[in-house]
Design a protein around this motif. Structure first.
Motif, PDB file in Angstrom:
ATOM      1  N   ARG A   1     -51.401  58.996  -9.192  1.00 46.70           N
ATOM      2  CA  ARG A   1     -51.146  58.173  -8.011  1.00 46.70           C
ATOM      3  C   ARG A   1     -50.111  57.086  -8.317  1.00 46.70           C
ATOM      4  O   ARG A   1     -49.224  56.809  -7.506  1.00 46.70           O
ATOM      5  CB  ARG A   1     -52.454  57.539  -7.518  1.00 46.70           C
ATOM      6  CG  ARG A   1     -53.389  58.507  -6.793  1.00 46.70           C
ATOM      7  CD  ARG A   1     -54.726  57.835  -6.501  1.00 46.70           C
ATOM      8  NE  ARG A   1     -54.562  56.611  -5.716  1.00 46.70           N
ATOM      9  CZ  ARG A   1     -54.664  56.531  -4.380  1.00 46.70           C
ATOM     10  NH1 ARG A   1     -54.942  57.623  -3.676  1.00 46.70           N
ATOM     11  NH2 ARG A   1     -54.507  55.373  -3.771  1.00 46.70           N
TER      12      ARG A   1
ATOM     13  N   VAL B   1     -49.216  55.399   2.117  1.00 43.16           N
ATOM     14  CA  VAL B   1     -48.437  54.949   0.958  1.00 43.16           C
ATOM     15  C   VAL B   1     -47.246  55.883   0.753  1.00 43.16           C
ATOM     16  O   VAL B   1     -47.406  57.112   0.704  1.00 43.16           O
ATOM     17  CB  VAL B   1     -49.305  54.910  -0.323  1.00 43.16           C
ATOM     18  CG1 VAL B   1     -48.464  54.500  -1.521  1.00 43.16           C
ATOM     19  CG2 VAL B   1     -50.472  53.958  -0.141  1.00 43.16           C
TER      20      VAL B   1
ATOM     21  N   ARG C   1     -46.435  56.714  -6.602  1.00 39.35           N
ATOM     22  CA  ARG C   1     -45.993  55.486  -5.935  1.00 39.35           C
ATOM     23  C   ARG C   1     -44.617  55.045  -6.449  1.00 39.35           C
ATOM     24  O   ARG C   1     -43.776  54.572  -5.676  1.00 39.35           O
ATOM     25  CB  ARG C   1     -47.032  54.377  -6.141  1.00 39.35           C
ATOM     26  CG  ARG C   1     -48.276  54.555  -5.292  1.00 39.35           C
ATOM     27  CD  ARG C   1     -49.397  53.628  -5.708  1.00 39.35           C
ATOM     28  NE  ARG C   1     -49.010  52.220  -5.676  1.00 39.35           N
ATOM     29  CZ  ARG C   1     -49.821  51.215  -6.038  1.00 39.35           C
ATOM     30  NH1 ARG C   1     -51.055  51.489  -6.458  1.00 39.35           N
ATOM     31  NH2 ARG C   1     -49.395  49.968  -5.984  1.00 39.35           N
TER      32      ARG C   1
ATOM     33  N   GLU D   1     -54.122  62.043  -0.499  1.00 33.08           N
ATOM     34  CA  GLU D   1     -54.778  60.744  -0.411  1.00 33.08           C
ATOM     35  C   GLU D   1     -53.784  59.646  -0.048  1.00 33.08           C
ATOM     36  O   GLU D   1     -54.041  58.805   0.827  1.00 33.08           O
ATOM     37  CB  GLU D   1     -55.479  60.415  -1.731  1.00 33.08           C
ATOM     38  CG  GLU D   1     -56.661  61.303  -2.050  1.00 33.08           C
ATOM     39  CD  GLU D   1     -57.183  61.071  -3.470  1.00 33.08           C
ATOM     40  OE1 GLU D   1     -56.668  60.150  -4.146  1.00 33.08           O
ATOM     41  OE2 GLU D   1     -58.096  61.799  -3.891  1.00 33.08           O
ATOM     42  N   LEU D   2     -52.641  59.641  -0.735  1.00 32.25           N
ATOM     43  CA  LEU D   2     -51.639  58.610  -0.475  1.00 32.25           C
ATOM     44  C   LEU D   2     -51.075  58.731   0.939  1.00 32.25           C
ATOM     45  O   LEU D   2     -50.810  57.715   1.610  1.00 32.25           O
ATOM     46  CB  LEU D   2     -50.515  58.698  -1.515  1.00 32.25           C
ATOM     47  CG  LEU D   2     -50.896  58.287  -2.939  1.00 32.25           C
ATOM     48  CD1 LEU D   2     -49.748  58.568  -3.903  1.00 32.25           C
ATOM     49  CD2 LEU D   2     -51.282  56.818  -3.003  1.00 32.25           C
TER      50      LEU D   2
ATOM     51  N   GLN E   1     -52.671  59.860   3.574  1.00 32.03           N
ATOM     52  CA  GLN E   1     -53.700  59.348   4.470  1.00 32.03           C
ATOM     53  C   GLN E   1     -53.772  57.825   4.450  1.00 32.03           C
ATOM     54  O   GLN E   1     -54.115  57.190   5.458  1.00 32.03           O
ATOM     55  CB  GLN E   1     -55.061  59.952   4.100  1.00 32.03           C
ATOM     56  CG  GLN E   1     -55.155  61.445   4.361  1.00 32.03           C
ATOM     57  CD  GLN E   1     -56.385  62.088   3.749  1.00 32.03           C
ATOM     58  OE1 GLN E   1     -57.186  61.423   3.080  1.00 32.03           O
ATOM     59  NE2 GLN E   1     -56.541  63.394   3.953  1.00 32.03           N
ATOM     60  N   GLU E   2     -53.416  57.240   3.300  1.00 33.39           N
ATOM     61  CA  GLU E   2     -53.442  55.785   3.166  1.00 33.39           C
ATOM     62  C   GLU E   2     -52.149  55.136   3.640  1.00 33.39           C
ATOM     63  O   GLU E   2     -52.027  53.908   3.645  1.00 33.39           O
ATOM     64  CB  GLU E   2     -53.705  55.407   1.700  1.00 33.39           C
ATOM     65  CG  GLU E   2     -55.068  55.852   1.189  1.00 33.39           C
ATOM     66  CD  GLU E   2     -55.171  55.770  -0.334  1.00 33.39           C
ATOM     67  OE1 GLU E   2     -54.327  55.088  -0.966  1.00 33.39           O
ATOM     68  OE2 GLU E   2     -56.086  56.400  -0.893  1.00 33.39           O
TER      69      GLU E   2
END
Length: 594
Positions: free
Chosen positions: A388, A431, A392, A425-426, A428-429
């Protein structure tokens, strides 16, 4: 300039050792006396046990403070990369298992701490030194070095002989610990030579960082040389001359002047492209371990990072770095090099090197155990945190990522599955990240090399870690003096594996980098280029030398060299072909590297 001394009455003695830090130096010898072990055993009463334990703990505190002071000094002069060498010493002196073992033995055996400490230390060190692994052998040396310092503090003695040197000299010693080397005053110590030592030891690394000429592994130099003898050392070639002749001194004076001029010329190549004379571009990138090295990348002429060893973010910390801390480090690296690439290697940890707060069972041979991609896949929470963080950082489109020590395609597929989970996940967030970030894999074990065609559809590039590829292919620990002569980068098996990897890579539209020591060896660079390697990554300090070779090379000649090498009958024949080419196109390289 090398001072030419007066006529010597003694005969010249020439010795050959292992050159670990280049440079030429001439000065009088200063023989360091070995530390005397005056450990005396005496019985103590039950009433004396608390005071004996208190003596031990006071010596531990003093030792801890001394090592921290040395580490701080090294950090200020050489940066955190080299200061981190002393992390292992701190771990020893703070190791509660080790400390409690000593205290328990004092209580059980009812004797003073010195012989107990010696016995416990020897037991720990002997266990590590019996494992045929260079990293663990260094840990045994760390234990002995720290124990020597604790014993000196118990006796109220000083180990800092280096600080007592008051006139220019070449230090002659049986061996030097990292703390000895760190205490070198360059104004007084012009070079050092030792009986023991190897090219991979911390002492060798420190000498190179300090730019102090050094030759180790001379076996009997302390028996041959005496304080006051004139000594000439050639750190590049590993040569030592005791009481050199006038003719020898004059020859080396001329050579030192020539080397200085060569280094000035190499420095002028910093901003020149790494392009062959017939227009073939071979990007040069850097291997780094710490963020403090980022400035050195461009300063020495490399463009971007071909190998960012992320485990050092973990090993130097008091606890496991979280996602934010990792992302910050990766973003800093990406921004510092933009638009040049930054290839981040995921964690290459194992039982031989673990961060604080991470527990694993001991392994008899951790280099063949649960490490690197294997460890990451067996600890998905740890791995996903890093994935992750890298994703980023990939918002800067120069970031790429690769998996270490892959041995089968399933490992790559499983790692990519976790990576896709992190992407979801990122997303959905909310990011941001680069969904098209290039993913590669290290090729450093024979199984991965042989199935490169099966791995290729799942990655964008290969990075050949030649150090491990040679070690695992040849079944040779290069840190083991008994078999180090079998560690041959030009062995036909290695050349054929590299040739196979590159051909598979190009067939599948991938690119291939070499990030091991072969890439930093100027004599082997034409061979690698001729085999079709697309990029070379190395320590920033080696970039000028490698760039010089590339710019004086014809790509067509490199291809011809590689074809001859592939049909040669021996490593020695390949070595000769490579040497002859460098002697023809860039003889100044031999002057600095042989």
């Amino acid at each position: 300039m090398i001072p030419v001394a007066g006529t010597h009455a003694k005969h010249e003695i020439a010795l050959k050792g292992i050159g670990v830090s280049p440079g030429i130096a001439v000065c009088d010898a200063q023989l360091l006396a070995p530390h005397t072990d005056r450990t005396v055993q005496r019985s103590i009463s039950a009433d004396e046990i608390p005071s004996e334990i208190a003596r031990f703990e006071e010596a531990l505190i003093a030792t801890h403070d001394q090592i921290k002071h040395i580490q701080k000094q090294v950090g200020e002069v050489l940066g955190d990369e080299h200061a981190s060498i002393f992390d292992a010493h701190i771990l020893v002196v703070d190791d509660r298992t080790f400390i409690e073992d000593v205290i328990r033995s004092i209580k059980n055996e009812m004797v003073n701490v010195e012989p107990i400490l010696r016995a416990v230390s020897n037991r720990y060190a002997d266990m590590l030194s019996k494992v045929e692994d260079s990293y663990l052998s260094e840990r045994a040396a760390d234990i002995r070095d720290v124990t020597k310092r604790i014993l000196a503090n118990l006796a109220g003695e000083s180990l800092d002989q280096m600080k007592q040197i008051s006139k220019p000299c070449i230090v002659v010693a049986h061996d030097l610990s990292p703390s000895d080397t760190a205490s070198i005053n360059k104004a007084m110590v012009k070079a050092f030579i030792t009986d023991l030592g190897s090219s991979t030891s911390h002492t060798a690394i420190m000498a190179k960082a300090l730019e102090v000429p050094a030759v180790v592994g001379l076996h009997n130099i302390t028996a041959v040389a005496s304080s006051g003898d004139a000594v000439l050392i050639d750190g590049a070639k590993g040569l030592v001359f005791i009481n050199p002749t006038e003719e020898r001194l004059r020859a080396y004076e001329k050579r030192a002047e020539e080397q200085e001029q060569i280094l000035l010329e190499l420095d002028r190549l910093r901003d020149k492209p790494p392009e062959t004379k017939d227009g073939y571009l071979v990007p040069i990138t850097a291997n780094i371990e710490l963020l403090e090295e980022l400035d050195a990348v461009g300063a020495r002429g490399a463009k971007g990072i071909g190998l960012f060893r992320t485990e050092f973010l973990f090993l130097g910390a008091g606890s496991l770095p979280d996602e934010d801390a990792q992302a910050e480090a990766y973003i800093r690296a990406a921004e510092s090099q933009y638009p040049s690439p930054v290839v981040i290697r995921t964690l290459d940890l194992g039982a031989d090197k673990l961060p604080a707060g991470f527990e694993m069972p001991d392994e008899l041979n951790p280099f063949l155990g649960d490490r690197a991609i294997r460890l990451c896949l067996s600890h998905p929470d740890l791995f996903k945190t890093q994935l992750r963080a890298i994703l980023r950082a990939s918002v800067h489109d120069n970031v790429k990522m690769m998996y270490p020590m892959v041995s089968c395609v399933q490992e790559v597929m499983d790692a990519n599955t976790l990576l896709r989970q992190c992407m979801m996940e990122l997303s959905q967030e909310g990011v941001a990240f680069n969904q098209d970030m290039q993913i590669g894999t290290m090729i450093e074990v024979p199984s991965a090399a042989l199935i490169a065609d099966i791995i290729a559809p799942h990655v964008s590039f290969f990075s050949i870690g030649t150090n491990d590829l040679i070690q695992y292919t040849m079944a040779v620990d290069r840190g083991n003096e008994n078999v180090a002569h079998l560690y041959k980068p030009t062995h036909m098996a290695i050349i054929r594996l590299i040739d196979h990897i590159v051909k598979v890579s190009h067939k599948h539209g991938l690119w291939t980098c070499v990030c091991g020591q072969m890439a930093a060896n100027p004599q082997l660079v034409p061979l690698l280029i001729g085999l079709g390697v697309d990029e070379l990554s190395m320590s920033p300090s080696q970039a000028p030398l490698i760039k010089d070779v590339i710019r004086k090379l014809y790509y067509s000649a490199a291809v011809e060299l590689a074809q001859k090498a592939l049909v040669s009958s021996s490593a020695e024949r390949v070595d000769q072909l490579c040497h002859d080419m460098i002697a023809q196109i860039a003889p100044e390289v031999l002057e600095l590297s042989e």
